[in-house]
Design an enzyme around this catalytic site. Structure first.
Site, mmCIF file in Angstrom:
data_model
loop_
_atom_site.group_PDB
_atom_site.id
_atom_site.type_symbol
_atom_site.label_atom_id
_atom_site.label_comp_id
_atom_site.label_asym_id
_atom_site.label_seq_id
_atom_site.Cartn_x
_atom_site.Cartn_y
_atom_site.Cartn_z
ATOM 1 N N GLU A 1 0.826 -1.205 0.000
ATOM 2 C CA GLU A 1 0.000 0.000 0.000
ATOM 3 C C GLU A 1 0.863 1.259 0.000
ATOM 4 O OE1 GLU A 1 -2.081 -3.017 2.802
ATOM 5 O OE2 GLU A 1 -0.067 -2.573 2.078
ATOM 6 N N CYS B 1 -2.469 -3.079 7.251
ATOM 7 C CA CYS B 1 -2.130 -2.944 8.665
ATOM 8 C C CYS B 1 -2.474 -1.538 9.147
ATOM 9 C CB CYS B 1 -0.645 -3.228 8.879
ATOM 10 S SG CYS B 1 0.440 -1.958 8.183
#
Length: 281
Positions: free
Chosen positions: A137, A161
């Site tokens: 990401e 996360c």
């Protein structure tokens, strides 16, 4: 036939409902070593040839969700992590891809200069990958090809996360579409009444990410695939291919690639096979 090889199966197999297309003829070196004869595949279709006079469009084609998630899964195959390969694809409101990324070491850090292990025999966190790896990401956001990704959607193969959730929120991304991962904030509970053992608690990293995304108003949904894509790595040796691009992750030193008609796949001596999604899921 070599276990896990597929008997010389072509490098990519696309199965969409009842329609199957196997692309290109391929040779499996391991099967050749075993049998003494090259194993090949032939191009096959289970559908009839389309009518050239038919003015209608195809009835079966990739949905936007399957398309962008398949880009994320393909990007994940660039990762050098032997334990987990994660890919991400950012898409604008106009369905244009704004960035892709995969998990790996930062640019300038050679792939063999830092550890990839998950655990340390000495309980030293600096001997594990977690202190060094950039998540997919992060790489997708940092390598965006537009001034902003605000208002876009992030397709990612694994639920983000808490640190990536912060980046997603700060970048203005409004939707996260993930393929796998636990996002429950449930607490530990006994497995059975009177049993002292407890069920494994959800990782607080992902519980925190879930909480952050909810508070920030980011829409989160799980991808429901309608197409299955297999990627088979062929055991074919070729001279090292020069790769100067580092758009998605880390340094690519000492990497080998193989080329077969129409596709480039990473070299995998074990004949590994990746299944993108189960069409029945």
């Amino acid at each position: 036939m070599t276990p896990g090889c597929g008997g010389g199966k072509s490098p990519m197999v696309f199965a969409l409902g009842g329609q199957t297309l196997r692309a290109s003829t391929a040779y499996c070196a391991r099967c050749c070593e075993t049998s003494g004869e090259p194993t090949t595949t032939t191009t096959t279709r289970t559908t009839t040839k389309p009518d050239p006079l038919n003015p209608s469009k195809r009835s079966r084609y990739l949905s936007w969700d399957d398309y962008f998630m398949s880009v994320a899964f393909l990007s994940a195959q660039r990762s050098k992590d032997p334990n987990k390969q994660v890919g991400a694809c950012i898409v604008g409101e106009d369905k244009l891809i704004l960035g892709v990324g995969y998990n790996g070491f930062p640019r300038g850090c050679a792939d063999n200069a830092l550890p990839w292990r998950k655990k340390s025999a000495n309980d030293d966190p600096l001997e594990t990958k977690y202190a060094y790896v950039c998540h997919a990401e992060m790489n997708a956001i940092m390598n965006k090809n537009s001034a902003s990704v605000a208002g876009g959607s992030l397709y990612v193969t694994m639920y983000p996360c808490n640190e990536c959730a912060k980046l997603i929120i700060q970048a203005g991304i409004k939707e996260v579409v993930y393929h796998e991962g636990k996002i429950s904030e449930a607490k530990e509970t006994a497995t059975t009444p009177g049993d002292g053992r407890v069920a494994k608690r959800d990782d607080p990293i992902y519980a925190a990410a879930n909480r952050l995304l909810k508070l920030a108003g980011v829409r989160v949904r799980q991808h429901r695939p309608s197409v299955s894509i297999d990627v088979t790595y062929l055991n074919v040796k070729e001279e090292k291919a020069e790769d100067s691009s580092s758009y998605a992750s880390s340094s690519d030193e000492e990497e080998e690639e193989v080329r077969s008609p129409g596709i480039v796949v990473a070299r995998a001596p074990e004949g590994k096979q990746l299944v993108f999604a189960d069409a029945s899921a």
